[in-house]
Enzyme design. Structure first.
Site, PDB file in Angstrom:
ATOM      1  N   HIS A  76       1.913   4.765  -2.691  1.00 27.00           N
ATOM      2  CA  HIS A  76       2.136   6.186  -2.399  1.00 27.00           C
ATOM      3  C   HIS A  76       3.527   6.612  -2.888  1.00 27.00           C
ATOM      4  CE1 HIS A  76      -1.415   7.176  -0.117  1.00 27.00           C
ATOM      5  NE2 HIS A  76      -1.217   6.216   0.784  1.00 27.00           N
ATOM      6  N   HIS A 121       0.837  -1.203   0.000  1.00 27.95           N
ATOM      7  CA  HIS A 121       0.000   0.000   0.000  1.00 27.95           C
ATOM      8  C   HIS A 121       0.873   1.255   0.000  1.00 27.95           C
ATOM      9  CE1 HIS A 121      -3.621   2.378   1.244  1.00 27.95           C
ATOM     10  NE2 HIS A 121      -2.692   3.139   1.814  1.00 27.95           N
ATOM     11  N   GLU A 122       1.825   1.300   0.926  1.00 28.96           N
ATOM     12  CA  GLU A 122       2.685   2.485   1.009  1.00 28.96           C
ATOM     13  C   GLU A 122       3.601   2.597  -0.203  1.00 28.96           C
ATOM     14  OE1 GLU A 122       1.848   4.569   3.113  1.00 28.96           O
ATOM     15  OE2 GLU A 122       0.664   3.313   4.452  1.00 28.96           O
ATOM     16  N   GLU A 163      -4.364   8.340  -2.396  1.00 32.40           N
ATOM     17  CA  GLU A 163      -4.902   7.081  -1.887  1.00 32.40           C
ATOM     18  C   GLU A 163      -5.287   6.160  -3.037  1.00 32.40           C
ATOM     19  OE1 GLU A 163      -4.824   5.920   1.043  1.00 32.40           O
ATOM     20  OE2 GLU A 163      -4.116   7.746   2.009  1.00 32.40           O
TER      21      GLU A 163
END
Length: 445
Positions: A217, A213-214, A243
């Protein structure tokens, strides 16, 4: 920084620049973003900025103690002081922007984001999920049961696996690093992106997905336009798109059958395991299992939006003064029962679980679900435009996907509005129908 942005001479400089007639497309957008930042900064005085910053830091530090101690009362006083200052700032910015106070807070994270747009989206999604979750649970019950993965899983082995998969996705460890923290996050600058996760010896899947997930980003930050680095137009276009990038990587790509076929042998190798539980089909059922839970960051893709909708509704009520902070634990529990049929046994897994409110990040929560919708729409468009993307993911080759995202999202910076960027990339502005279609295809097929 606030003093620089509010220098009295800046107003004249901006006004003079806006009279220029030969600005290019990027220059005009950069000036627009400068004006936006200036408008937010000059809406609040230096004393309020200083007080808000100090109150946020004080509240967060108490929260760090209060959450593990399950002691909401300990954080209540600094939390009330912080909210009073957040409300004062919101009202000042609302006057300057010509909108409602809560909309002014959203605008800090999502330029031009407004409740009049979000409310119908969230109400419609909550109504859809009310029936859909039951359908998914029934569908899952008719399929083979998910086989548990046998732990424990050494933290060092989890870290090596996370680094290997993050690298495959595209994280550049020459320009970033992976660490551990109480709450996973991504930060830094394009040349040096810092991501974190939290590991558990009993379950490696959550820490791993947090890394992926990160990484989404981080890819966005690394891909921002180099020519406009450190200029407002060179920054990310709001948190819904940010996001959207993290959820596209984690939820759309890395919970797909293709990715898990690639990752399964790496997982078996990392932990020295084998057997039916470690085969791609079982891992896919594991990573797409739907089961209501108490913790937002651990929630599955289907129930996650309801966690966000709850927070969205509560923070609006707190900001408006319709919900006293002392009553937050009870309101939280009531909301959880209404939306997810669960009530936390304590505040640690209830209203204390997220850092956002206690560090002053109000108006942020809706961007998570707006981001999920954005992710589905972008991934759908990417796969239609690039038939090589899915086979590439199955080989651990994310370059076709990252290239498409770089061209259509990352390299755009803040040149366009979120809706303009989505329209250029996908052919339409944000459309919840695409998100619903994705959920139906993945969870009812």
């Amino acid at each position: 920084c606030h003093e620089i942005l509010t220098d009295p001479g800046l107003a004249d400089l901006l006004a003079a620049a806006e009279q220029e007639t030969d600005l290019g497309r990027w220059q005009a957008a950069n000036l627009r973003e400068m004006r936006r930042q200036w408008r937010h900064a000059t809406a609040v005085g230096a004393d309020l900025v200083q007080a808000l910053t100090k109150a946020a830091a004080a509240s967060e530090m108490v929260w760090r103690q209060a959450r593990p101690a399950n002691d909401f009362q300990a954080v209540l006083a600094p939390f009330e002081k912080l909210l009073a200052l957040v409300r004062e700032s919101a009202e000042a910015k609302a006057d300057r922007l010509g909108c409602a106070p809560y909309d002014a807070l959203i605008d800090q994270w999502e330029p031009a984001g407004r409740t009049e747009t979000i409310d119908p989206l969230f109400d419609d999604l909550a109504a859809f999920l009310e029936d859909f979750i039951g359908q998914v649970v029934d569908h899952q019950a008719a399929r083979p049961a998910v086989l548990a993965l046998d732990g424990p899983f050494p933290i060092a082995a989890q870290r090596r696996l996370a680094e290997k998969l993050a690298t495959a996705v595209g994280f550049d460890f020459a320009h970033g690093r992976l660490d551990e923290s109480l709450h996973p996050f991504s930060s830094g600058v394009p040349e040096d992106v810092r991501i974190t996760t939290r590991y558990s010896k009993d379950d490696f899947t959550r820490g791993l997905m947090a890394v992926l997930h990160e990484t989404g980003h981080a890819l966005y930050d690394r891909g921002l336009p180099r020519r406009w680095r450190h200029q407002p137009v060179g920054e990310a276009r709001g948190m819904s798109l940010h996001e959207g990038q993290s959820l596209l990587i984690e939820m759309q790509a890395c919970r797909s059958p293709e990715f898990l076929a690639f990752a399964a042998p790496l997982m078996r190798e990392a932990f020295g395991r084998d057997g039916p539980a470690w085969q791609p089909d079982n891992l896919y059922r594991l990573y797409t299992r739907v089961e209501a839970g108490l913790i937002r960051v651990d929630a599955d893709e289907v129930t996650y939006p309801l966690h966000v909708i709850l927070r969205y509704r509560l923070e609006r009520a707190m900001l408006a003064g319709d919900l006293a902070l002392a009553d937050l634990p009870g309101a939280w529990n009531d909301g959880m029962r209404a939306l997810l049929g669960l009530a936390p046994p304590d505040d640690r897994d209830g209203c204390l679980q997220d850092i956002h409110w206690y560090e002053g990040a109000w108006g942020y929560f809706p961007t998570y679900t707006l981001g999920a919708m954005t992710a589905a729409q972008l991934f759908d468009a990417a796969r239609r435009a690039g038939p090589e993307i899915a086979p590439g993911i199955a080989r651990g080759d994310f370059r076709p996907l990252v290239h498409w995202l770089g061209e259509h999202v990352h390299a755009k910076g803040s040149l366009l509005s979120a809706d303009e960027l989505l329209t250029e990339a996908t052919g339409r502005p944000l459309d919840p129908a695409v998100y619903k279609a994705h959920l139906k295809a993945r969870y009812l097929a």
